[in-house]
Design a protein around this motif. Sequence first.
Motif, PDB file in Angstrom:
ATOM      1  N   SER A 182     -13.838 -52.012 -41.255  1.00  7.72           N
ATOM      2  CA  SER A 182     -14.235 -52.733 -40.042  1.00  7.72           C
ATOM      3  C   SER A 182     -13.230 -52.342 -38.971  1.00  7.72           C
ATOM      4  O   SER A 182     -12.244 -53.043 -38.715  1.00  7.72           O
ATOM      5  N   ALA A 183     -13.471 -51.194 -38.374  1.00  2.88           N
ATOM      6  CA  ALA A 183     -12.477 -50.550 -37.523  1.00  2.88           C
ATOM      7  C   ALA A 183     -12.209 -51.281 -36.224  1.00  2.88           C
ATOM      8  O   ALA A 183     -11.093 -51.257 -35.696  1.00  2.88           O
ATOM      9  N   LEU A 184     -13.239 -51.928 -35.689  1.00  2.69           N
ATOM     10  CA  LEU A 184     -13.122 -52.627 -34.407  1.00  2.69           C
ATOM     11  C   LEU A 184     -13.722 -54.018 -34.522  1.00  2.69           C
ATOM     12  O   LEU A 184     -14.692 -54.231 -35.251  1.00  2.69           O
ATOM     13  N   GLY A 185     -13.162 -54.957 -33.770  1.00  6.22           N
ATOM     14  CA  GLY A 185     -13.725 -56.296 -33.737  1.00  6.22           C
ATOM     15  C   GLY A 185     -14.845 -56.367 -32.718  1.00  6.22           C
ATOM     16  O   GLY A 185     -15.211 -55.379 -32.093  1.00  6.22           O
ATOM     17  N   SER A 186     -15.386 -57.554 -32.533  1.00 10.78           N
ATOM     18  CA  SER A 186     -16.491 -57.742 -31.580  1.00 10.78           C
ATOM     19  C   SER A 186     -16.033 -57.622 -30.135  1.00 10.78           C
ATOM     20  O   SER A 186     -16.851 -57.493 -29.226  1.00 10.78           O
ATOM     21  N   GLY A 187     -14.727 -57.653 -29.924  1.00  7.48           N
ATOM     22  CA  GLY A 187     -14.151 -57.509 -28.586  1.00  7.48           C
ATOM     23  C   GLY A 187     -12.681 -57.163 -28.713  1.00  7.48           C
ATOM     24  O   GLY A 187     -12.117 -57.173 -29.824  1.00  7.48           O
ATOM     25  N   ASP A 188     -12.039 -56.857 -27.598  1.00  4.31           N
ATOM     26  CA  ASP A 188     -10.625 -56.470 -27.640  1.00  4.31           C
ATOM     27  C   ASP A 188      -9.748 -57.562 -28.241  1.00  4.31           C
ATOM     28  O   ASP A 188      -8.770 -57.268 -28.936  1.00  4.31           O
ATOM     29  N   SER A 189     -10.080 -58.818 -27.969  1.00  2.00           N
ATOM     30  CA  SER A 189      -9.240 -59.915 -28.448  1.00  2.00           C
ATOM     31  C   SER A 189      -9.373 -60.154 -29.950  1.00  2.00           C
ATOM     32  O   SER A 189      -8.640 -60.959 -30.518  1.00  2.00           O
ATOM     33  N   LYS A 190     -10.316 -59.453 -30.581  1.00  3.05           N
ATOM     34  CA  LYS A 190     -10.478 -59.560 -32.031  1.00  3.05           C
ATOM     35  C   LYS A 190     -10.321 -58.202 -32.708  1.00  3.05           C
ATOM     36  O   LYS A 190     -10.778 -58.006 -33.829  1.00  3.05           O
ATOM     37  N   THR A 191      -9.639 -57.269 -32.018  1.00  5.38           N
ATOM     38  CA  THR A 191      -9.435 -55.928 -32.558  1.00  5.38           C
ATOM     39  C   THR A 191      -7.953 -55.647 -32.752  1.00  5.38           C
ATOM     40  O   THR A 191      -7.171 -55.668 -31.787  1.00  5.38           O
ATOM     41  N   TYR A 192      -7.571 -55.402 -33.986  1.00  7.94           N
ATOM     42  CA  TYR A 192      -6.189 -55.061 -34.308  1.00  7.94           C
ATOM     43  C   TYR A 192      -5.805 -53.792 -33.541  1.00  7.94           C
ATOM     44  O   TYR A 192      -6.621 -52.862 -33.449  1.00  7.94           O
ATOM     45  N   PRO A 193      -4.592 -53.721 -32.961  1.00  8.73           N
ATOM     46  CA  PRO A 193      -4.196 -52.542 -32.181  1.00  8.73           C
ATOM     47  C   PRO A 193      -4.493 -51.231 -32.914  1.00  8.73           C
ATOM     48  O   PRO A 193      -4.223 -51.091 -34.102  1.00  8.73           O
ATOM     49  N   LEU A 194      -5.058 -50.280 -32.187  1.00 13.38           N
ATOM     50  CA  LEU A 194      -5.532 -49.051 -32.811  1.00 13.38           C
ATOM     51  C   LEU A 194      -4.416 -48.254 -33.488  1.00 13.38           C
ATOM     52  O   LEU A 194      -4.636 -47.666 -34.551  1.00 13.38           O
ATOM     53  N   ASN A 195      -3.242 -48.230 -32.906  1.00 20.90           N
ATOM     54  CA  ASN A 195      -2.143 -47.500 -33.545  1.00 20.90           C
ATOM     55  C   ASN A 195      -1.709 -48.175 -34.840  1.00 20.90           C
ATOM     56  O   ASN A 195      -1.362 -47.506 -35.823  1.00 20.90           O
ATOM     57  N   TYR A 196      -1.772 -49.510 -34.862  1.00 20.62           N
ATOM     58  CA  TYR A 196      -1.459 -50.240 -36.091  1.00 20.62           C
ATOM     59  C   TYR A 196      -2.531 -49.978 -37.158  1.00 20.62           C
ATOM     60  O   TYR A 196      -2.221 -49.763 -38.334  1.00 20.62           O
ATOM     61  N   MET A 197      -3.797 -50.017 -36.745  1.00 17.70           N
ATOM     62  CA  MET A 197      -4.889 -49.768 -37.686  1.00 17.70           C
ATOM     63  C   MET A 197      -4.776 -48.367 -38.277  1.00 17.70           C
ATOM     64  O   MET A 197      -4.969 -48.164 -39.486  1.00 17.70           O
TER      65      MET A 197
ATOM     66  N   PRO B  84       2.151 -53.829 -38.886  1.00 14.87           N
ATOM     67  CA  PRO B  84       1.579 -53.483 -40.198  1.00 14.87           C
ATOM     68  C   PRO B  84       2.596 -53.468 -41.335  1.00 14.87           C
ATOM     69  O   PRO B  84       2.238 -53.651 -42.501  1.00 14.87           O
ATOM     70  N   GLN B  85       3.863 -53.289 -40.991  1.00 18.55           N
ATOM     71  CA  GLN B  85       4.888 -53.295 -42.029  1.00 18.55           C
ATOM     72  C   GLN B  85       5.000 -54.658 -42.716  1.00 18.55           C
ATOM     73  O   GLN B  85       5.479 -54.748 -43.851  1.00 18.55           O
ATOM     74  N   LEU B  86       4.520 -55.695 -42.045  1.00 20.43           N
ATOM     75  CA  LEU B  86       4.598 -57.038 -42.609  1.00 20.43           C
ATOM     76  C   LEU B  86       3.719 -57.205 -43.842  1.00 20.43           C
ATOM     77  O   LEU B  86       4.015 -58.005 -44.731  1.00 20.43           O
ATOM     78  N   PHE B  87       2.598 -56.481 -43.890  1.00 19.15           N
ATOM     79  CA  PHE B  87       1.676 -56.651 -45.014  1.00 19.15           C
ATOM     80  C   PHE B  87       1.202 -55.326 -45.594  1.00 19.15           C
ATOM     81  O   PHE B  87       0.266 -55.297 -46.380  1.00 19.15           O
TER      82      PHE B  87
ATOM     83  N   HIS C  84      -2.118 -46.618 -38.687  1.00 18.81           N
ATOM     84  CA  HIS C  84      -1.005 -46.620 -39.637  1.00 18.81           C
ATOM     85  C   HIS C  84      -1.465 -47.094 -41.016  1.00 18.81           C
ATOM     86  O   HIS C  84      -1.124 -46.488 -42.045  1.00 18.81           O
ATOM     87  N   LEU C  85      -2.254 -48.164 -41.038  1.00 20.78           N
ATOM     88  CA  LEU C  85      -2.737 -48.707 -42.307  1.00 20.78           C
ATOM     89  C   LEU C  85      -3.731 -47.764 -42.981  1.00 20.78           C
ATOM     90  O   LEU C  85      -3.716 -47.595 -44.204  1.00 20.78           O
ATOM     91  N   LEU C  86      -4.591 -47.124 -42.194  1.00 16.97           N
ATOM     92  CA  LEU C  86      -5.535 -46.161 -42.759  1.00 16.97           C
ATOM     93  C   LEU C  86      -4.794 -44.963 -43.349  1.00 16.97           C
ATOM     94  O   LEU C  86      -5.179 -44.438 -44.405  1.00 16.97           O
ATOM     95  N   ASN C  87      -3.733 -44.553 -42.676  1.00 19.02           N
ATOM     96  CA  ASN C  87      -2.919 -43.456 -43.211  1.00 19.02           C
ATOM     97  C   ASN C  87      -2.299 -43.848 -44.547  1.00 19.02           C
ATOM     98  O   ASN C  87      -2.249 -43.041 -45.486  1.00 19.02           O
ATOM     99  N   GLU C  88      -1.842 -45.073 -44.636  1.00 17.25           N
ATOM    100  CA  GLU C  88      -1.234 -45.556 -45.882  1.00 17.25           C
ATOM    101  C   GLU C  88      -2.261 -45.592 -47.008  1.00 17.25           C
ATOM    102  O   GLU C  88      -1.969 -45.213 -48.149  1.00 17.25           O
ATOM    103  N   ILE C  89      -3.457 -46.051 -46.693  1.00 22.16           N
ATOM    104  CA  ILE C  89      -4.519 -46.091 -47.705  1.00 22.16           C
ATOM    105  C   ILE C  89      -4.840 -44.683 -48.194  1.00 22.16           C
ATOM    106  O   ILE C  89      -4.976 -44.434 -49.403  1.00 22.16           O
ATOM    107  N   SER C  90      -4.943 -43.744 -47.272  1.00 23.01           N
ATOM    108  CA  SER C  90      -5.274 -42.360 -47.637  1.00 23.01           C
ATOM    109  C   SER C  90      -4.187 -41.728 -48.487  1.00 23.01           C
ATOM    110  O   SER C  90      -4.463 -40.945 -49.402  1.00 23.01           O
ATOM    111  N   GLU C  91      -2.948 -42.064 -48.195  1.00 25.10           N
ATOM    112  CA  GLU C  91      -1.824 -41.482 -48.926  1.00 25.10           C
ATOM    113  C   GLU C  91      -1.624 -42.120 -50.301  1.00 25.10           C
ATOM    114  O   GLU C  91      -0.994 -41.521 -51.174  1.00 25.10           O
ATOM    115  N   ASN C  92      -2.175 -43.313 -50.499  1.00 25.39           N
ATOM    116  CA  ASN C  92      -1.938 -44.028 -51.760  1.00 25.39           C
ATOM    117  C   ASN C  92      -3.191 -44.208 -52.619  1.00 25.39           C
ATOM    118  O   ASN C  92      -3.115 -44.793 -53.700  1.00 25.39           O
ATOM    119  N   THR C  93      -4.335 -43.745 -52.141  1.00 22.35           N
ATOM    120  CA  THR C  93      -5.576 -43.782 -52.937  1.00 22.35           C
ATOM    121  C   THR C  93      -6.349 -42.484 -52.685  1.00 22.35           C
ATOM    122  O   THR C  93      -6.017 -41.725 -51.773  1.00 22.35           O
TER     123      THR C  93
END
Length: 344
Positions: free
Chosen positions: A175-190, A328-331, A192-201
């Motif tokens: 779920s890459a984007l929310g319904s609006g900017d106020s419900k969308t996790y910052p793209l650079n943070y997202m 993203p480092q928090l979780f 980062h997490l996608l990179n981590e998923i790709s590197e670990n799975t």
Amino acid sequence: MIGDVLISSLICENLKRNFPTAEVHYLINRFTHPVVKNHKYIDKFVFFEDEYKNHKLKFLSFLNHLKSESYTHVFDAYGKLESNLMTYFTKAQFKYSYKKWYTNWMYSKTFKESNKAKTEAGSAIENRIQLLQLVPDVKVLNHKPKIYLSSTEINSAKSQINSLGLRNSNLIMVSALGSGDSKTYPLNYMAHLLNEISENTDAHLILNYMPSQQEKIDQLLEYCNDLTRSRIINNLRPESLREFMAICSQCNLIFGNEGGAINIAKALDVPSFAIFSPWIIKEGWNSFEKSHPNTSVHLSDFKPDQLMGKKVKELKMNYKKLYQALNPQLFNHQLIEFAQTHVN
């Protein structure tokens, strides 16, 4: 809106199961119909068309249609002006809704909504269940929404996946984007997490977004590394909400911004990892995280002092600053562990 329609269908299900001979109608916006299509406990759908909002005569005609149906019981799970008017025009003997000083007079029974969850279902579902329980002696036979896909829809999704050479591959819906900017996790943070998923799975990624959001997706991809971009399935684009649901049902898990896609995945029993917007009350929608493989994160989990004593309106105005605090480092470790559990 999609999440609301999905969880409110629980009222229909429990009514039909308590009173099998009753005819249960569900009034919804037409665009939300796919999430409740084929629902085995709903006899008829009544559609509120977008044109009714701006065309008073057509809205009045619709209200008169509702009056002609001779309903005996009405459950107003929306509680806004439009639904107030629709409820009033039905002339039903029994009408149920949320307690508001300016509309209490038109309902048989009301109750005060709560933002505090008492069970793992979350307060959003609990409020719908409490609305149902305004009817004497009614039993709650189910409190978890379900989406009904046909075997044809499921087989079609499998065929699409197999045609891309992905048979037996691990798939993650994002779920890459929310319904609006106020419900969308910052793209650079997202990213980062996608990179981590790709590197670990070894999972392939399916990005869920609207065509109108392509520009933001392009920005997200710029933040992703080469490995992540190579894992994204670009030529698997659902052409309808039903098709999305069918493809989602074949994924190992869904990850990303909390919203309609996450609620759909939960109703399909697909494991979910959701990131809540700082201004959304987590207790309302972080459902089924004890008995089912779902989890979520919210700024309040890590830095509650940044939210304490502030009203929703103030939090929403400062969503950008608050999102930045949800680094993203928090979780990151929590997400990787979740992904590896359900992928590998």
